[in-house]
Enzyme design. Structure first.
Site, PDB file in Angstrom:
ATOM      1  CD  GLU A   1      70.236  46.456  35.366  1.00 38.33           C
ATOM      2  OE1 GLU A   1      71.151  45.842  35.781  1.00 38.33           O
ATOM      3  OE2 GLU A   1      70.240  47.740  34.894  1.00 38.33           O
TER       4      GLU A   1
ATOM      5  CD  GLU B   1      60.754  54.205  30.929  1.00 41.64           C
ATOM      6  OE1 GLU B   1      61.314  53.110  31.423  1.00 41.64           O
ATOM      7  OE2 GLU B   1      61.392  54.835  30.335  1.00 41.64           O
TER       8      GLU B   1
ATOM      9  CB  CYS C   1      65.140  53.059  25.962  1.00 43.99           C
ATOM     10  SG  CYS C   1      63.861  51.648  26.180  1.00 43.99           S
TER      11      CYS C   1
HETATM   12  N1  THU Z   1      66.223  51.577  31.394  1.00 47.77           N
HETATM   13  C1  THU Z   1      64.876  51.946  31.812  1.00 47.77           C
HETATM   14  O1  THU Z   1      64.335  51.303  32.812  1.00 47.77           O
HETATM   15  N2  THU Z   1      64.186  52.753  31.133  1.00 47.77           N
HETATM   16  C2  THU Z   1      64.471  53.313  30.212  1.00 47.77           C
HETATM   17  O2  THU Z   1      63.931  53.974  29.350  1.00 47.77           O
HETATM   18  C3  THU Z   1      66.121  53.372  29.740  1.00 47.77           C
HETATM   19  C4  THU Z   1      66.895  52.300  30.403  1.00 47.77           C
HETATM   20  C5  THU Z   1      66.950  50.693  32.479  1.00 47.77           C
HETATM   21  C6  THU Z   1      67.432  49.275  31.569  1.00 47.77           C
HETATM   22  C7  THU Z   1      68.579  48.949  32.521  1.00 47.77           C
HETATM   23  O3  THU Z   1      67.988  48.092  33.548  1.00 47.77           O
HETATM   24  C8  THU Z   1      69.221  50.395  32.760  1.00 47.77           C
HETATM   25  O4  THU Z   1      68.061  51.443  32.731  1.00 47.77           O
HETATM   26  C9  THU Z   1      70.415  50.701  31.915  1.00 47.77           C
HETATM   27  O5  THU Z   1      70.151  50.693  30.654  1.00 47.77           O
END
Ligand code: THU
Length: 130
Positions: A43, A54, A84
């Site tokens: 992040e 991913e 996502c």
């Molecule tokens: N996140 C992922 O790493 N993969 C996904 O498919 C969904 C969301 C992460 C992004 C962010 O750092 C955290 O989850 C919260 O959204």
């Protein structure tokens, strides 16, 4: 390496997650060219710049020359998770590149079963090259 083991590898990747803003750790592991590659979410204080687990795993594999992706597994530290929308599109891109309908592995809501779905199932009628 079976798909349950791949899910366990994704769990190992959780330790590389950097998620001080959402506090949701996400790990991914993919199987490409006979090897396993890990990814974790990373992040940024400017939230929109954050990178998902991913996509991190796909780039990690690419840097080792491994683009023939058979399957990708994803887990979080707070229960079952599925990729996502942005990651589905990114996995779809990788599937077009290698010519395989990549399998996506994740835990069921109960956490007992594992789910294995094709990217074409998770992103039907995907946007592709015009
Ligand atoms: N996140 C992922 O790493 N993969 C996904 O498919 C969904 C969301 C992460 C992004 C962010 O750092 C955290 O989850 C919260 O959204």
């Amino acid at each position: 390496m079976d798909y349950r083991q791949l899910l366990e590898k994704a769990r190992e990747a959780l330790k590389f997650s950097y998620a001080p803003y959402s506090n949701l750790r996400v790990g991914a592991a993919l199987l490409a060219n006979g090897k396993t590659f890990l990814g974790a979410n990373y992040e940024c204080v400017s939230y929109g710049l954050s990178i998902c687990a991913e996509r991190s795993a796909i780039i990690n594999a690419n840097m080792a020359g491994a683009t023939d992706i058979e399957a990708i597994a994803v887990v979080s530290d707070k229960g079952a998770i599925t990729p996502c929308g942005a990651c589905r599109q990114f996995i779809y891109e990788a599937s077009m590149r290698c010519g395989r309908d990549i399998k996506v592995v994740f835990e069921s809501e109960s956490g007992i079963k594992i789910e294995i779905k094709r990217i074409s199932e998770l992103l039907p009628e995907a946007f592709g090259r015009a």
